[in-house]
Scaffold this active site. Structure first.
Site, PDB file in Angstrom:
ATOM      1  N   TRP A  80      -2.791   3.526  -1.102  1.00 15.53           N
ATOM      2  CA  TRP A  80      -3.375   3.844  -2.415  1.00 15.53           C
ATOM      3  C   TRP A  80      -2.229   4.285  -3.324  1.00 15.53           C
ATOM      4  O   TRP A  80      -1.696   5.371  -3.170  1.00 15.53           O
ATOM      5  CB  TRP A  80      -4.409   4.960  -2.245  1.00 15.53           C
ATOM      6  CG  TRP A  80      -5.122   5.392  -3.484  1.00 15.53           C
ATOM      7  CD1 TRP A  80      -4.569   5.796  -4.654  1.00 15.53           C
ATOM      8  CD2 TRP A  80      -6.541   5.484  -3.673  1.00 15.53           C
ATOM      9  NE1 TRP A  80      -5.544   6.128  -5.563  1.00 15.53           N
ATOM     10  CE2 TRP A  80      -6.766   5.958  -4.979  1.00 15.53           C
ATOM     11  CE3 TRP A  80      -7.641   5.224  -2.851  1.00 15.53           C
ATOM     12  CZ2 TRP A  80      -8.059   6.190  -5.478  1.00 15.53           C
ATOM     13  CZ3 TRP A  80      -8.918   5.457  -3.352  1.00 15.53           C
ATOM     14  CH2 TRP A  80      -9.118   5.923  -4.657  1.00 15.53           C
ATOM     15  N   ASP A  81      -1.893   3.440  -4.271  1.00 19.08           N
ATOM     16  CA  ASP A  81      -0.721   3.670  -5.114  1.00 19.08           C
ATOM     17  C   ASP A  81      -1.142   4.163  -6.502  1.00 19.08           C
ATOM     18  O   ASP A  81      -2.317   4.062  -6.892  1.00 19.08           O
ATOM     19  CB  ASP A  81       0.031   2.323  -5.225  1.00 19.08           C
ATOM     20  CG  ASP A  81       1.493   2.476  -5.605  1.00 19.08           C
ATOM     21  OD1 ASP A  81       1.913   3.584  -5.950  1.00 19.08           O
ATOM     22  OD2 ASP A  81       2.207   1.449  -5.560  1.00 19.08           O
ATOM     23  N   ASN A 106       1.073   4.163 -10.305  1.00 21.84           N
ATOM     24  CA  ASN A 106       2.425   3.907 -10.797  1.00 21.84           C
ATOM     25  C   ASN A 106       2.727   4.317 -12.227  1.00 21.84           C
ATOM     26  O   ASN A 106       3.658   3.799 -12.833  1.00 21.84           O
ATOM     27  CB  ASN A 106       2.765   2.433 -10.594  1.00 21.84           C
ATOM     28  CG  ASN A 106       3.049   2.144  -9.139  1.00 21.84           C
ATOM     29  OD1 ASN A 106       3.910   2.776  -8.542  1.00 21.84           O
ATOM     30  ND2 ASN A 106       2.309   1.235  -8.549  1.00 21.84           N
ATOM     31  N   CYS A 132       0.291   7.224  -2.137  1.00 23.31           N
ATOM     32  CA  CYS A 132       1.594   6.818  -2.654  1.00 23.31           C
ATOM     33  C   CYS A 132       1.513   6.944  -4.166  1.00 23.31           C
ATOM     34  O   CYS A 132       0.442   6.764  -4.745  1.00 23.31           O
ATOM     35  CB  CYS A 132       1.808   5.355  -2.248  1.00 23.31           C
ATOM     36  SG  CYS A 132       3.149   4.504  -3.088  1.00 23.31           S
ATOM     37  N   ASP A 147      10.297   5.654  -2.741  1.00 23.63           N
ATOM     38  CA  ASP A 147      10.682   4.241  -2.768  1.00 23.63           C
ATOM     39  C   ASP A 147      12.123   4.067  -2.317  1.00 23.63           C
ATOM     40  O   ASP A 147      12.579   2.946  -2.097  1.00 23.63           O
ATOM     41  CB  ASP A 147      10.517   3.672  -4.186  1.00 23.63           C
ATOM     42  CG  ASP A 147       9.090   3.228  -4.442  1.00 23.63           C
ATOM     43  OD1 ASP A 147       8.305   3.158  -3.483  1.00 23.63           O
ATOM     44  OD2 ASP A 147       8.756   2.950  -5.614  1.00 23.63           O
TER      45      ASP A 147
HETATM   46  C1  DGJ Z   1       5.283   1.622  -5.896  1.00 22.96           C
HETATM   47  C2  DGJ Z   1       5.298   1.855  -4.424  1.00 22.96           C
HETATM   48  O1  DGJ Z   1       5.972   3.038  -4.129  1.00 22.96           O
HETATM   49  C3  DGJ Z   1       5.935   0.665  -3.742  1.00 22.96           C
HETATM   50  O2  DGJ Z   1       6.047   0.902  -2.367  1.00 22.96           O
HETATM   51  C4  DGJ Z   1       5.135  -0.576  -4.034  1.00 22.96           C
HETATM   52  O3  DGJ Z   1       3.873  -0.444  -3.444  1.00 22.96           O
HETATM   53  C5  DGJ Z   1       5.018  -0.775  -5.530  1.00 22.96           C
HETATM   54  N1  DGJ Z   1       4.554   0.412  -6.204  1.00 22.96           N
HETATM   55  C6  DGJ Z   1       4.103  -1.922  -5.840  1.00 22.96           C
HETATM   56  O4  DGJ Z   1       3.870  -2.064  -7.173  1.00 22.96           O
END
Ligand code: DGJ
Length: 739
Positions: free
Chosen positions: A476-477, A479, A525, A547
């Site tokens: 589950w990200d 960003n 994540c 990352d």
């Molecule tokens: C950020 C994550 O930390 C990465 O491992 C990867 O899943 C990317 N996003 C994908 O967009």
């Protein structure tokens, strides 16, 4: 144990090695903080409230009421009524006025620990902990405040939280509500916190605590890469092994503030809670607000003592689910292998090779849904892209299962791309200030999770993907961080609730997911490790740590993370070199040894890495299986820190029965003409003998310690000799087995 002394009007909260004391004073029933520290035998420390010193309590000296407020060690101080230090709570009444003051009403002592409505929290049964509920009020506002304290019997931890109820006849706005505070004498403290950036999370910082306010905080909507919801005040002389530590860690995944204020009388007020910026919660008559939990640790055993207390609490009383105490499958994730450029055949070619090498789970990362061929579109459109995944998801998963591997998948459920069908249908589902264009980050917006229809739509899409094939793991990200705080769904006078409502909805979604799919392994994540906090650990037993998978960069990141969180929670993978983030080349063996201090997996194209590295994988997987029980369940000790000594890093785990131990030693740069290094081990049984073996010998030319037997006493007091390794970035694993 929690006791109330009726005559002295004091509460004594005891953990195995600490005491926390609270006292009620004066006819007005102020609630004062007496003491927190090493365990007291007696209940006779209330003189620390200094009520016999000027300015005295208001009943004796009402003309100096403000002066009393401004120096009294309040248990839960408030703003605006004469204490000029920063308080923990404030309100704005229906008439627009700020200021409040809490006094004691009653209390309750109970076995066990009540759950916190809608929030993650530590837990314990009736025979594992006890809870004190102190009920206070401000009768002018019409507000009742419950202060909750839980003491655990098996670890030196006290947890705290606060619940505010409108008991009056009119609404009011809660404009600040922290969850914990300690008012104490300053003892020449240093302040320890963790900071970083994307790919550089949780680097430990220690600095002198000076006069005034000093804080660590996040207003990004998540706990963040930049600042961690943790603060410790430590004695100047505190080291890894000894000295006093007062620590707080927030069981929350949103905005926070942790601060220390040294005031004119050399008192220090340490507090932690939701950041008041952009926080304004309307409480109608009868409504309550539950503030999240703070975990407090006191120890006089230095950082080792602090770490042990947090690890024990989180392992036993926070992490849940099927994988809580279970070995996790060794996974391979395709992100660094393919980024967005893949199709079924490419994924299967990686999976086939991985299966042959003993890897146990294939994780399909970003790019499998909608028209997602880059990071500029399709978030919110959680339908399988069958142009890329010919035959659909089920076909891919079945093929992978046929190889004997489990299958996992990536989601970023909280986001929406402007270029998505979801956005075209519901532009008002984003967090944005109506009438003002919201700012994009990674070309995406944040979904307004305060709207239940948004949560239901996204969760429904996720659940149907998960039901369509045999998916056994979810990453589950998240960003980007929150800004442009506005909701098209909330009333004008509730816009200040958005940050917290967002976090509550996130918890609700993860709660649903873990209940509907109880066998799923969930890994949280956020652009790497921006969401590593105890709140998320309540839902997922592991969190992607960073990352940055470079083995040397990871030393500081994993050291900081392990300062609070068990190794079993730290998402760690072996990736290809040159490392995609820093371009460094490190030995494959070192990458494996560093990832072993975490969940362990691979993040590379196993069909493309050098043959020699590929051949090492089966042995690495075997190493993981040999040591993971010890790494996951053992007690962790920091032996040396590369961040501090700039030469080498070393940590150790010891099984609970002290029969097994594993030492990891990483030499960063090699040196010429040096003798072996002597390191002192920890946690062994003094009266036991251990067979000491270097299990990793790839780069060792001469090894003076191999397969020798030493006593635990000698290894801890005199130490173990580690000969120099030839070459940079070399690592060695040393196993100790009781004989
Ligand atoms: C950020 C994550 O930390 C990465 O491992 C990867 O899943 C990317 N996003 C994908 O967009």
């Amino acid at each position: 144990m929690i006791t109330y002394n009726k005559e002295a009007r004091t509460f004594k909260l005891d953990t195995p090695n600490t005491t926390y004391m609270i006292g009620l004073v004066d006819e007005e029933d102020f609630v004062g903080h007496i003491y927190y520290g090493r365990k007291l035998k007696e209940n006779d420390a209330q003189y620390l409230l200094r009520t016999e010193e000027a300015p005295y309590v208001p009943s004796k000296n009402n003309r100096e009421r403000c002066s009393f407020y401004d120096c009294f060690p309040f248990e839960y101080p408030s703003d605006g009524i004469g204490d000029y230090r920063e308080g923990c709570i404030n309100v704005r009444t229906a008439s627009g006025h700020a200021g409040c003051m809490l006094t004691y009403v009653s209390h309750e002592i109970m076995e066990g620990k009540p759950a916190l409505e809608g929030l993650p929290a530590t837990f314990g049964a009736a025979d594992e902990c006890a809870t004190l509920k102190l009920i206070c009020e401000d009768k002018y506002v019409g507000m009742q405040v419950e202060l909750l304290y839980t003491v655990f019997y098996d670890t030196d931890v006290i947890t705290r939280s606060v619940r505010v109820t409108n008991t009056g006849a009119q609404h009011f706005f809660l404009t600040k509500v922290y969850s914990a505070c300690i008012d104490m004498d300053n003892r020449n403290f240093d302040m320890v916190s963790m900071h970083g950036s994307w790919a550089r999370e949780r680097h430990i910082q220690r600095k002198t605590l000076g006069y005034g306010l000093q804080n660590v905080s996040s207003i990004r909507g998540v706990s963040s890469h930049q600042d961690h919801p943790f603060l410790a005040l430590v004695d100047k002389s505190t080291t890894q092994e000894q000295g006093e530590v007062y620590a707080m860690n927030f069981v929350y995944s949103g905005n926070f503030r942790a601060q220390a204020e040294v005031s004119q009388f050399d008192y220090v007020r340490m507090s932690m809670g939701i950041h008041p910026e952009n926080f304004c919660w309307k409480l109608d008559c009868g409504e309550s607000f539950q503030a999240p939990e703070v975990v407090m640790v006191y120890t006089d055993k230095g950082f080792d003592g602090m770490t042990a207390a947090f690890h024990r609490l989180y392992r036993k009383h926070l992490i849940r689910g099927e994988y809580k105490d279970k070995k996790r499958p060794v996974l391979i994730n395709n992100w660094e292998a393919t980024y967005f450029d893949f199709d079924t055949e490419k994924l299967l070619s990686i999976a086939r090779e991985a299966a042959k090498l003993g890897i146990e789970m294939f994780v399909l990362d970003d790019g499998w849904f909608g028209r997602r061929n880059g990071d500029n579109c399709a978030l919110g459109d959680w339908q399988v892209n069958e142009t890329k995944l010919k035959g659909g998801l089920k076909y891919l998963v079945d093929e992978i299962n046929q190889l004997g591997m489990k299958f996992g998948i990536w989601f970023e459920p909280e986001m929406i791309s402007a270029d998505s069908d979801l956005y075209r249908a519901h532009p008002d589902w984003t967090i944005a200030i109506p009438g003002r264009p919201a700012s994009e980050a990674r070309q995406q917006f944040v979904l307004d999770l305060s709207r239940q229809e948004v949560v239901d739509c996204i969760y429904g899409q996720m659940a149907s993907v998960l039901r369509s094939a045999n998916v056994e793991y979810v990453k589950w990200d998240m960003n980007r961080h929150l800004c442009d705080l506005g909701s098209y769904g909330l009333a004008d006078d509730r816009q200040g609730e958005l940050f917290h409502r967002y976090v509550l909805a996130l918890y609700q979604m993860q709660d649903r997911l873990t209940k509907d799919f109880p066998h799923l392994l969930l890994e949280n994540c956020s652009s790497g490790g921006a969401r590593f906090d105890p709140g998320m650990l309540y839902y997922s037993p592991q969190i992607w740590c960073s990352d940055d998978t470079d083995a040397i960069e990871r030393l500081a990141i994993q050291e900081g993370t392990a300062l609070l969180y068990p190794l079993s929670t730290i998402g760690a993978h072996v990736s290809d070199c040159p490392n995609h983030i820093v371009g460094r080349v490190t030995p494959f063996e070192t990458r494996g040894i560093v990832a072993l201090a975490g969940t362990f997996g691979y993040e590379l194209d196993v069909t493309k890495i050098p043959q020699a590295d590929r051949e090492r994988i089966p042995a690495q997987v075997a190493m993981y299986h040999q040591y993971n029980d010890l790494v996951r369940e053992g007690d962790y000790y920091r032996i040396a820190s590369y961040s501090q000594n700039h030469e080498y890093d070393c940590w150790q785990v010891v099984s609970a029965d002290q029969s097994q131990s594993l030492v990891t030693y990483v030499q960063v740069l090699s040196r010429a003409n040096v003798k072996s290094r002597c390191i002192r081990l920890k946690g062994l049984a003094e009266d036991r003998y251990y067979k000491v073996e270097t299990t990793s010998v790839e780069f060792v030319e001469e090894d003076s310690i191999e397969a020798k037997v030493y006593s635990g006493d000698t290894l801890m007091k005199a130490g173990l000799l580690i000969s120099e390794l030839r070459g940079d970035f070399r690592a060695r694993l040393i196993s100790l087995t009781g004989v």
